[in-house]
Design a protein around this motif. Structure first.
Motif, PDB file in Angstrom:
ATOM      1  N   VAL A  13     -70.558 -80.494 -87.756  1.00 43.93           N
ATOM      2  CA  VAL A  13     -70.984 -79.521 -86.616  1.00 43.93           C
ATOM      3  C   VAL A  13     -70.208 -79.646 -85.401  1.00 43.93           C
ATOM      4  O   VAL A  13     -70.036 -80.663 -85.020  1.00 43.93           O
ATOM      5  N   ASN A  15     -70.491 -78.104 -81.340  1.00 41.87           N
ATOM      6  CA  ASN A  15     -71.179 -77.584 -80.312  1.00 41.87           C
ATOM      7  C   ASN A  15     -70.229 -76.988 -79.372  1.00 41.87           C
ATOM      8  O   ASN A  15     -69.243 -77.276 -79.043  1.00 41.87           O
ATOM      9  N   PRO A 436     -74.233 -73.956 -82.133  1.00 41.13           N
ATOM     10  CA  PRO A 436     -73.436 -74.871 -82.968  1.00 41.13           C
ATOM     11  C   PRO A 436     -72.627 -74.418 -83.977  1.00 41.13           C
ATOM     12  O   PRO A 436     -73.368 -73.552 -84.567  1.00 41.13           O
ATOM     13  N   LYS A 438     -70.581 -74.536 -87.765  1.00 41.32           N
ATOM     14  CA  LYS A 438     -70.479 -75.280 -89.065  1.00 41.32           C
ATOM     15  C   LYS A 438     -69.217 -74.615 -89.762  1.00 41.32           C
ATOM     16  O   LYS A 438     -69.379 -73.193 -90.113  1.00 41.32           O
TER      17      LYS A 438
END
Length: 655
Positions: A13, A15, A436, A438
């Motif tokens: 992940v 941010n 965020p 992915k």
């Protein structure tokens, strides 16, 4: 039938930085959720507010959404506008000198045009079209190289209310003929030739061949832009040079005010069977979608230099070259050539030279550039970049990571966008200052887009299980019909079992955070020993191996398992020199997939090639790969392939 199984396991992940969040047009998840809540509480009111805020209306609308003849939805029906006016005239009072387009030709020559001059050229060409008798509602086919003129032609059609149908400049005469006949076009706008990779590629000759096939009597004008000064055959009855057509035309042209539902364009997409589908888009709803996504997904700022690498022959080139960037008053790069000529550093040099801030390209281009020079970006100054984008197909996590670390230096969010020709603009994509990220996920639906995954009965499936991707409520930018074939439109996109939802034709899963993961086209789902596996996830596992640059996975019939998995692999190095080495490497990769995903996903066969069969826009032709895997003769048109010779190479079976 069981749900499609999601087997990709991605846990990284990323941010957005505090600095990016602070300056973003949609800043933070609370702002995103507030927009979603507004749409949920008053769906029509939400879209009406957006349309009033972003579009300049000649006649304001009073009706927002008409669902009475579903699925033939109407948006802002009684409002009147002109798309070209919204892209050009609105900027003349505030920023006439601002550069609208930076055009880089195949040979590197750069031309810049500001909004005042672009407006004048569009008006002159619009007047030229009118002088040929072309009027509101007429269909005009555009078969052009990437150029300022291609954008001018599209904008001029919009200005007079003519409906354009752009055909990619790599399509064959037969494909062009089919589209001219289906649209019943009264004119074709083309060029003598186009320049790609240092080569002259004829266009006018292809048009002549298409018109000679018959059924094209309605075509009264063939307007020819002189790009390469090639010798061309000439038919004085309908051929006219672009420069002669506009020579005496006035630089002003009053826009034709049209209803919001007036068709802006038809864009043909190849179906898996049958004739191409003419996707018909409206004026008002489509324009709104491109403007919102420029501001939300691309976080557009007036100082941005925006570069979408797509050709105008595809929907990405419509929405994020011809219309969206101009509607928000942006400066954009338009590129004639290919990313690998004169060398594989071309894209990176252009980003450096033009100080590009937002770069939007396809995963196939990214993977090809990794193979051809993964370290090359480090040789260029890419510090102007602030946002990266991906379009066209799901991006596998390892390509995402390379893009993020090598190109973006871990400071540029990546907007991985899911959308289609039929949706007109982004549907599921990160808002880069809010979400965020992915690797490999297109994240969450845009505010007002009600996306879900369902089974074959139309019931929602639980998170972390795959299903059919649908959009449950109509949205302004969506397809209005298939040109001349409303029944095919209903059957293709709104089958009864989906209970009024738009069926995208893609499979997807959602994770525990609600993030969407696209698993591939529904017809790319493999049924292996009772399991339904998305091809994209197997491809991602293969590309995660450090030896692999690119992979495409298809199925072929298998007596016991139902389908066998066949993988076509391009290595970062050269192909194995002999059969023994190829066999050893294939087994290594099979075991890699087994370890990464599970034994069920191990390819039954792996074939190696120097490349994959791709169109000149970089799209992998998986239908051709399916035919090769099954040992079938290839009968379909391969004229759009960048590299037709690769097909013979991929037929080689490792013994």
């Amino acid at each position: 039938m069981s749900n499609i199984e999601s087997v990709l396991n991605e846990t990284r992940v990323f941010n957005p930085s505090a600095d990016f969040v602070k300056q973003a047009n949609i800043s933070g998840m609370d702002r995103y959720r507030a927009l979603c809540k507004a749409a949920e509480q008053d769906y029509a009111g939400y879209w009406a507010n957006q349309a009033r805020e972003h579009i300049l209306w000649h006649t304001p609308f009073t009706k927002t959404l008409d669902e009475s003849k579903a699925p033939f939805y109407k948006w802002f029906e009684d409002g009147e506008l002109n798309v070209s006016y919204n892209c050009l005239d609105r900027h003349l009072a505030t920023q006439p000198e601002k550069t609208a387009i930076i055009f880089e030709a195949d040979d590197g020559k750069v031309t810049k045009i500001n909004y005042r001059d672009l407006h004048a050229r569009v008006c002159q060409f619009a007047n030229g079209l009118k002088s040929r008798g072309i009027k509101k509602g007429d269909r005009v086919v555009i078969y052009m190289p990437m150029s300022i003129e291609a954008v001018v032609a599209m904008q001029a059609c919009a200005r007079i209310g003519a409906i354009h149908s752009v055909v990619f400049g790599g399509f064959s005469a037969q494909s062009l003929h089919e589209r001219i006949v289906d649209a019943q076009a009264c004119a074709v706008i083309t060029a003598d030739a186009q320049m790609r990779g240092g080569k002259v590629m004829p266009l006018k000759t292809v048009v002549d061949e298409a018109l000679a096939m018959g059924g094209c009597d309605i075509v009264k004008s063939v307007i020819v832009y002189q790009r390469a000064k090639s010798d061309v055959a000439w038919n004085a009855q309908h051929d006219v040079w672009w420069h002669e057509l506009v020579a005496e035309q006035a630089p002003t042209c009053e826009p034709e005010w049209v209803g919001a539902e007036h068709p802006l364009f038809i864009l043909y997409t190849s179906g898996s069977t049958g004739k191409p589908k003419g996707v018909q888009h409206s004026s008002g709803g489509y324009l709104l979608g491109t403007m919102l996504t420029m501001r939300w997904v691309f976080d557009y700022k007036p100082t941005d230099i925006f570069w979408c690498t797509a050709d105008v022959g595809w929907v990405t080139g419509h929405s994020y070259v011809a219309y969206g960037p101009l509607a928000v008053g942006g400066t954009e790069v338009v590129f004639e050539g290919i990313p690998t000529w004169p060398d594989a550093g071309r894209f990176w040099k252009m980003i450096q030279d033009h100080r590009v801030t937002t770069f939007y390209t396809a995963p196939t281009a990214i993977r090809s550039l990794i193979k051809l020079g993964g370290e090359l970006p480090k040789q260029y100054d890419l510090s102007s970049l602030r946002l990266l984008g991906s379009v066209g197909e799901p991006i596998n996590p390892e390509a995402w990571m390379w893009y993020y670390t090598v190109v973006g230096k871990e400071r540029c969010p990546i907007v991985d966008t899911w959308w289609q020709t039929e949706t007109g603009c982004h549907m599921i994509a990160p808002l880069p200052g809010a979400m965020p990220l992915k690797p490999g996920s297109c994240t969450l639906p845009l505010p007002g887009i009600i996306a879900a995954t369902v089974n074959e009965a139309g019931d929602d499936v639980s998170d972390q299980h795959g299903g059919f991707l649908v959009i449950k409520r109509p949205f302004p930018s969506q397809i209005r019909t298939i040109w001349g074939d409303p029944e095919r439109y209903k059957k293709s996109y709104f089958p009864d079992e989906m209970r009024g939802a738009y069926l995208a034709g893609d499979s997807a899963s959602r994770d525990k955070d609600g993030y969407f993961w696209i698993m591939g086209r529904v017809d790319d789902v493999l049924k292996v020993s009772g399991h339904r596996l998305g091809t994209m996830e197997i491809e991602s596992a293969l590309v995660a191996n450090p030896l692999v640059a690119e992979a495409a996975v298809v199925g072929r019939p298998h007596d016991i398992k139902g389908e066998a998995i066949v993988a076509f692999v391009v290595l970062k190095g050269s192909r194995p020199a002999d059969a023994a080495k190829a066999k050893e490497l294939a087994e290594t990769l099979r075991n890699w997939v087994g370890k990464t995903i599970g034994p069920i996903a191990k390819p039954d066969e792996i074939r190696f090639g120097d490349n994959l069969p791709k169109t000149r826009s970089g799209k992998i032709m998986r239908r051709l790969l399916r035919a090769i895997a099954q040992g079938l003769e290839i009968t379909q048109d391969v004229s759009t392939l960048e590299n037709p010779a690769i097909l013979e190479q991929l037929k080689e079976v490792i013994k």
